[in-house]
Motif scaffolding. Structure first.
Motif, mmCIF file in Angstrom:
data_model
loop_
_atom_site.group_PDB
_atom_site.id
_atom_site.type_symbol
_atom_site.label_atom_id
_atom_site.label_comp_id
_atom_site.label_asym_id
_atom_site.label_seq_id
_atom_site.Cartn_x
_atom_site.Cartn_y
_atom_site.Cartn_z
ATOM 1 N N THR B 14 0.850 -1.195 0.000
ATOM 2 C CA THR B 14 0.000 0.000 0.000
ATOM 3 C C THR B 14 0.881 1.239 0.000
ATOM 4 O OG1 THR B 14 -0.166 -0.090 2.405
ATOM 5 C CG2 THR B 14 -1.955 -1.107 1.149
ATOM 6 N N ARG B 15 0.288 2.336 -0.378
ATOM 7 C CA ARG B 15 1.018 3.608 -0.450
ATOM 8 C C ARG B 15 1.720 3.903 0.876
ATOM 9 N NH1 ARG B 15 -2.695 8.385 -2.313
ATOM 10 N NH2 ARG B 15 -0.790 9.493 -1.837
ATOM 11 N N GLY B 16 2.961 4.363 0.760
ATOM 12 C CA GLY B 16 3.719 4.733 1.948
ATOM 13 C C GLY B 16 4.565 3.604 2.523
ATOM 14 N N GLN B 17 4.249 2.372 2.141
ATOM 15 C CA GLN B 17 5.048 1.251 2.637
ATOM 16 C C GLN B 17 6.377 1.155 1.907
ATOM 17 O OE1 GLN B 17 2.249 -2.156 2.267
ATOM 18 N NE2 GLN B 17 2.368 -2.287 4.512
ATOM 19 N N LEU B 83 1.626 5.167 -5.915
ATOM 20 C CA LEU B 83 0.839 4.351 -6.841
ATOM 21 C C LEU B 83 1.592 4.126 -8.154
ATOM 22 C CD1 LEU B 83 -2.740 5.893 -6.396
ATOM 23 C CD2 LEU B 83 -1.793 3.830 -5.345
ATOM 24 N N GLU B 84 2.303 5.169 -8.609
ATOM 25 C CA GLU B 84 2.986 5.052 -9.909
ATOM 26 C C GLU B 84 4.237 4.167 -9.865
ATOM 27 O OE1 GLU B 84 1.985 7.859 -8.467
ATOM 28 O OE2 GLU B 84 3.554 9.375 -8.446
ATOM 29 N N ASP B 85 4.564 3.650 -8.672
ATOM 30 C CA ASP B 85 5.672 2.694 -8.590
ATOM 31 C C ASP B 85 5.232 1.298 -9.029
ATOM 32 O OD1 ASP B 85 6.821 4.179 -5.474
ATOM 33 O OD2 ASP B 85 7.275 4.706 -7.561
ATOM 34 N N SER B 86 3.946 1.130 -9.238
ATOM 35 C CA SER B 86 3.447 -0.165 -9.724
ATOM 36 C C SER B 86 4.066 -0.451 -11.086
ATOM 37 C CB SER B 86 1.917 -0.131 -9.852
ATOM 38 O OG SER B 86 1.315 0.022 -8.590
ATOM 39 N N THR B 109 9.937 -8.988 -10.905
ATOM 40 C CA THR B 109 9.014 -8.918 -9.764
ATOM 41 C C THR B 109 7.938 -7.907 -10.130
ATOM 42 O OG1 THR B 109 10.648 -9.428 -8.049
ATOM 43 C CG2 THR B 109 8.706 -8.179 -7.376
ATOM 44 N N ARG B 110 6.710 -8.366 -10.064
ATOM 45 C CA ARG B 110 5.595 -7.462 -10.384
ATOM 46 C C ARG B 110 5.118 -6.826 -9.078
ATOM 47 N NH1 ARG B 110 3.243 -6.643 -15.086
ATOM 48 N NH2 ARG B 110 4.181 -8.511 -16.010
ATOM 49 N N LEU B 111 5.315 -5.527 -8.980
ATOM 50 C CA LEU B 111 4.937 -4.780 -7.782
ATOM 51 C C LEU B 111 3.642 -4.030 -8.042
ATOM 52 C CD1 LEU B 111 5.516 -3.516 -4.945
ATOM 53 C CD2 LEU B 111 6.867 -1.772 -6.139
ATOM 54 N N LEU B 112 2.701 -4.230 -7.151
ATOM 55 C CA LEU B 112 1.431 -3.507 -7.237
ATOM 56 C C LEU B 112 1.273 -2.675 -5.972
ATOM 57 C CD1 LEU B 112 -1.275 -2.950 -8.643
ATOM 58 C CD2 LEU B 112 -2.196 -4.973 -7.495
ATOM 59 N N VAL B 113 1.093 -1.382 -6.149
ATOM 60 C CA VAL B 113 0.907 -0.481 -5.011
ATOM 61 C C VAL B 113 -0.546 -0.018 -5.007
ATOM 62 C CG1 VAL B 113 1.670 1.617 -3.867
ATOM 63 C CG2 VAL B 113 3.294 0.280 -5.211
ATOM 64 N N LEU B 114 -1.222 -0.293 -3.895
ATOM 65 C CA LEU B 114 -2.654 0.050 -3.793
ATOM 66 C C LEU B 114 -2.862 1.300 -2.945
ATOM 67 C CD1 LEU B 114 -3.977 -3.562 -3.216
ATOM 68 C CD2 LEU B 114 -3.931 -2.294 -5.363
#
Lengths: 112, 114
Positions: B14-17, B83-86, B109-114
């Motif tokens: 999640t955002r900020g992590q 979010l745009e780091d996804s 590695t597929r990173l998804l930021v929610l």
């Protein structure tokens, strides 16, 4: 900064036909790479072109490099469905940086 | 011969992590490179490590950092996730940091930021 342009961005071609993907770059470089990427997968190295006039062939793919024109081509001969993928060219910025600048990619779809 | 390996294959934050991505190069390779492949932005160079040192970095903010360990494996850390780091983060390795070797890529590695 070095810019790398590929065209076309999308290419839909019939099996058995020939076509060429073009890769132009904006500043001098003597190292150019071609990679293939299947959907959801990583990049597979196809060719490394090291000098002006270099030509390499593997199966139905042939790559060439003209450093004076700052142009590389990837020619596809008698396309088959298995060649469907996205193809990237990448240019090495300089020996000291080892940074690859990638083109936008050409998404190739081969249909029967 | 084993290729470049990366872990995890997928990461949801999640955002900020903070996110930590890992890469093991091909045996004998001393250079490790990180690239980001984000939708609409193409493949962009992030970082280059060779012999444990950061040799070059791309146009990314300082919250993207990493390191290379004595066994030449590498870690990419992304702090304060946005979010745009996804994106798909690709690691590559090569045999020498001179530009004379092909960079071989890992599965990503597929990173998804929610």
């Amino acid at each position: 900064e070095l810019k790398v342009e590929q065209n076309p961005l999308f290419l839909s071609m019939q099996e058995g036909k020939n076509y060429t993907i073009y890769c132009n770059y904006s500043t001098t470089s003597d190292r150019l790479y071609w990679y293939r990427q299947d959907p959801g997968k990583s990049l597979e190295s196809l060719f490394v072109l090291l000098s002006n006039g270099a030509v390499k062939q593997e199966g139905r793919l042939m790559a060439s490099l003209d450093t004076k024109a700052r142009l590389s081509t990837l020619h596809i001969t008698a396309a088959v469905h298995d060649l469907s993928a996205t193809y990237f060219c990448a240019v090495l910025v300089s020996y000291n940086t080892d940074k690859l600048i990638f083109g936008t990619g050409t998404r190739l779809q081969v249909f029967p | 011969e084993a290729g470049v390996t990366q872990s995890p294959t997928h990461l949801i934050k999640t955002r900020g992590q903070q996110a930590t991505l890992r890469c093991s190069p091909i045996s004998g390779h001393t250079s490790v490179y990180w690239y980001q492949q984000a939708l609409g932005l193409g493949l962009q160079f992030l970082l280059w490590y060779d012999e444990g040192e950061e040799r070059n970095r791309g146009n990314f903010p300082p919250r993207f950092s990493g390191r290379q360990f004595p066994n030449y494996s590498s870690e990419l850390n992304v702090n304060a996730l946005e979010l745009e780091d996804s994106a798909l983060y690709l690691c590559a390795s090569s045999g020498a940091g001179t530009g004379s070797e092909t960079q071989y890529f890992g599965p990503g590695t597929r990173l998804l930021v929610l």
